[in-house]
Design an enzyme around this catalytic site. Sequence first.
Site, PDB file in Angstrom:
ATOM      1  CB  SER A 138      -0.709   0.023   1.388  1.00 24.97           C
ATOM      2  OG  SER A 138      -1.460   1.445   1.331  1.00 24.97           O
ATOM      3  CE1 TYR A 151      -3.901  -1.725   5.259  1.00 24.41           C
ATOM      4  CE2 TYR A 151      -3.297   0.493   4.458  1.00 24.41           C
ATOM      5  CZ  TYR A 151      -3.744  -0.775   4.187  1.00 24.41           C
ATOM      6  OH  TYR A 151      -3.722  -1.325   2.757  1.00 24.41           O
TER       7      TYR A 151
HETATM    8  P1  NAP Z   1     -11.394  -5.811  -0.076  1.00 26.07           P
HETATM    9  O1  NAP Z   1     -12.482  -5.525  -1.327  1.00 26.07           O
HETATM   10  O2  NAP Z   1     -12.016  -5.721   1.036  1.00 26.07           O
HETATM   11  O3  NAP Z   1     -10.972  -7.306  -0.275  1.00 26.07           O
HETATM   12  C1  NAP Z   1      -9.920  -7.815   0.730  1.00 26.07           C
HETATM   13  C2  NAP Z   1      -9.953  -9.149   0.391  1.00 26.07           C
HETATM   14  O4  NAP Z   1      -9.091  -9.820   1.482  1.00 26.07           O
HETATM   15  C3  NAP Z   1     -11.227  -9.910   0.631  1.00 26.07           C
HETATM   16  O5  NAP Z   1     -11.018 -11.022  -0.543  1.00 26.07           O
HETATM   17  C4  NAP Z   1     -10.924 -10.745   1.882  1.00 26.07           C
HETATM   18  O6  NAP Z   1     -11.776 -12.212   1.869  1.00 26.07           O
HETATM   19  C5  NAP Z   1      -9.445 -11.015   2.016  1.00 26.07           C
HETATM   20  N1  NAP Z   1      -9.143 -11.180   3.464  1.00 26.07           N
HETATM   21  C6  NAP Z   1      -9.368 -10.375   4.524  1.00 26.07           C
HETATM   22  N2  NAP Z   1      -8.943 -10.763   5.646  1.00 26.07           N
HETATM   23  C7  NAP Z   1      -8.640 -12.279   5.282  1.00 26.07           C
HETATM   24  C8  NAP Z   1      -8.387 -13.405   6.008  1.00 26.07           C
HETATM   25  N3  NAP Z   1      -8.115 -13.251   7.294  1.00 26.07           N
HETATM   26  N4  NAP Z   1      -7.989 -14.546   5.381  1.00 26.07           N
HETATM   27  C9  NAP Z   1      -8.477 -14.483   4.051  1.00 26.07           C
HETATM   28  N5  NAP Z   1      -8.687 -13.652   3.107  1.00 26.07           N
HETATM   29  C10 NAP Z   1      -8.837 -12.305   3.939  1.00 26.07           C
HETATM   30  O7  NAP Z   1     -10.220  -5.076  -0.311  1.00 26.07           O
HETATM   31  P2  NAP Z   1      -9.324  -4.726  -1.417  1.00 26.07           P
HETATM   32  O8  NAP Z   1      -9.229  -3.057  -1.683  1.00 26.07           O
HETATM   33  O9  NAP Z   1      -9.433  -5.409  -2.671  1.00 26.07           O
HETATM   34  O10 NAP Z   1      -7.793  -5.134  -0.463  1.00 26.07           O
HETATM   35  C11 NAP Z   1      -6.843  -6.063  -1.162  1.00 26.07           C
HETATM   36  C12 NAP Z   1      -5.460  -5.564  -0.797  1.00 26.07           C
HETATM   37  O11 NAP Z   1      -5.072  -4.388  -1.094  1.00 26.07           O
HETATM   38  C13 NAP Z   1      -5.241  -5.645   0.812  1.00 26.07           C
HETATM   39  O12 NAP Z   1      -4.136  -6.228   0.937  1.00 26.07           O
HETATM   40  C14 NAP Z   1      -5.204  -4.017   0.911  1.00 26.07           C
HETATM   41  O13 NAP Z   1      -4.496  -3.626   2.198  1.00 26.07           O
HETATM   42  C15 NAP Z   1      -4.352  -3.609  -0.144  1.00 26.07           C
HETATM   43  N6  NAP Z   1      -4.767  -2.210  -0.439  1.00 26.07           N
HETATM   44  C16 NAP Z   1      -6.040  -1.698  -0.625  1.00 26.07           C
HETATM   45  C17 NAP Z   1      -6.286  -0.283  -1.014  1.00 26.07           C
HETATM   46  C18 NAP Z   1      -7.626   0.322  -1.185  1.00 26.07           C
HETATM   47  O14 NAP Z   1      -7.763   1.558  -1.257  1.00 26.07           O
HETATM   48  N7  NAP Z   1      -8.691  -0.553  -1.522  1.00 26.07           N
HETATM   49  C19 NAP Z   1      -5.109   0.333  -1.005  1.00 26.07           C
HETATM   50  C20 NAP Z   1      -3.914  -0.072  -1.024  1.00 26.07           C
HETATM   51  C21 NAP Z   1      -3.863  -1.311  -0.607  1.00 26.07           C
HETATM   52  P3  NAP Z   1     -12.750 -12.636   2.974  1.00 26.07           P
HETATM   53  O15 NAP Z   1     -13.376 -11.753   4.011  1.00 26.07           O
HETATM   54  O16 NAP Z   1     -13.859 -13.342   2.112  1.00 26.07           O
HETATM   55  O17 NAP Z   1     -11.954 -13.475   3.646  1.00 26.07           O
END
Ligand code: NAP
Length: 252
Positions: A138, A151
């Site tokens: 991130s 975070y």
């Molecule tokens: P999201 O739509 O909330 O997706 C998060 C995913 O992580 C879901 O598929 C969730 O699946 C999974 N997850 C969470 N806890 C888990 C666990 N204990 N075991 C297995 N799977 C788990 O958010 P996203 O934006 O796609 O986030 C994906 C990645 O991108 C994360 O690492 C986040 O930190 C990073 N990121 C996001 C942003 C942003 O602005 N969206 C920015 C920078 C980085 P389940 O709940 O079904 O397990």
Amino acid sequence: MQHPRYIVITGASSGIGLACAQRLAEKGHHLLLGARRIDRLQNFCATHPTCQFGYLDVTDRNSIHAFVKEQEVWLKQANGLINSAGLALGTEPLQTSLEEDLITMVDANVKGLFSVTRALLPFLLGHGKGGDIINIGSIAGVFPYRTGSVYGATKAAVQVFTHALRMDLGGTGIRVSVVEPGKVDTEFSLVRFHGDAARAQKAYEGYRPLQADDIAATVDFMLSQPPHVTIQQVLITATDQVSATDVVPVSL
Ligand code: NAP
């Protein structure tokens, strides 16, 4: 068409992980999808014949080991891993934050990502044909911001892990990379705000955020490079996002 790959995607039930699954499945790659909400993975796999799935809670070592055991046969061909499972929880300064949130972020973003990678390495190395590990970090791990101490620290850990793991795997043909997105319109904010949908919606209002597929396109581009090319690190934001937290909408 590119040679079909065998890629594991964690966090494939939503957001960036799901967008990667969609894009890579459309290209005919074989995918093994992991997350806790397996109903979502099941629905996806029902319409994507090159995909299969398994329950995976990255915060639970037993779950990681069970996932690996159950998928052992498929994993023998694995030549890619996209670590997208992760989350932010809360927007309080550390002094008023919930300890439980801190623990969950560290368990998922740090211990989970490290442990999943370690558990899958014997398979990625086993066939001796190289491959890819792409970690979703991130911007928070690059540019610290107020209320983002834990975070951001978990994502800084992902960055350092990525670069050091590349050294461990030198000579194996496994490329190790980190993608560090800014604000992406996913369920990320809904999770961060503990299910407060109105507040989550506001996080993406008044400017044009990245979409999950923007990140998937970058991941696809990285995977599509010839074997002698590694894109080690990508910091990617919406054009409207000018720092880790500030947005200034483009007015053209
Ligand atoms: P999201 O739509 O909330 O997706 C998060 C995913 O992580 C879901 O598929 C969730 O699946 C999974 N997850 C969470 N806890 C888990 C666990 N204990 N075991 C297995 N799977 C788990 O958010 P996203 O934006 O796609 O986030 C994906 C990645 O991108 C994360 O690492 C986040 O930190 C990073 N990121 C996001 C942003 C942003 O602005 N969206 C920015 C920078 C980085 P389940 O709940 O079904 O397990």
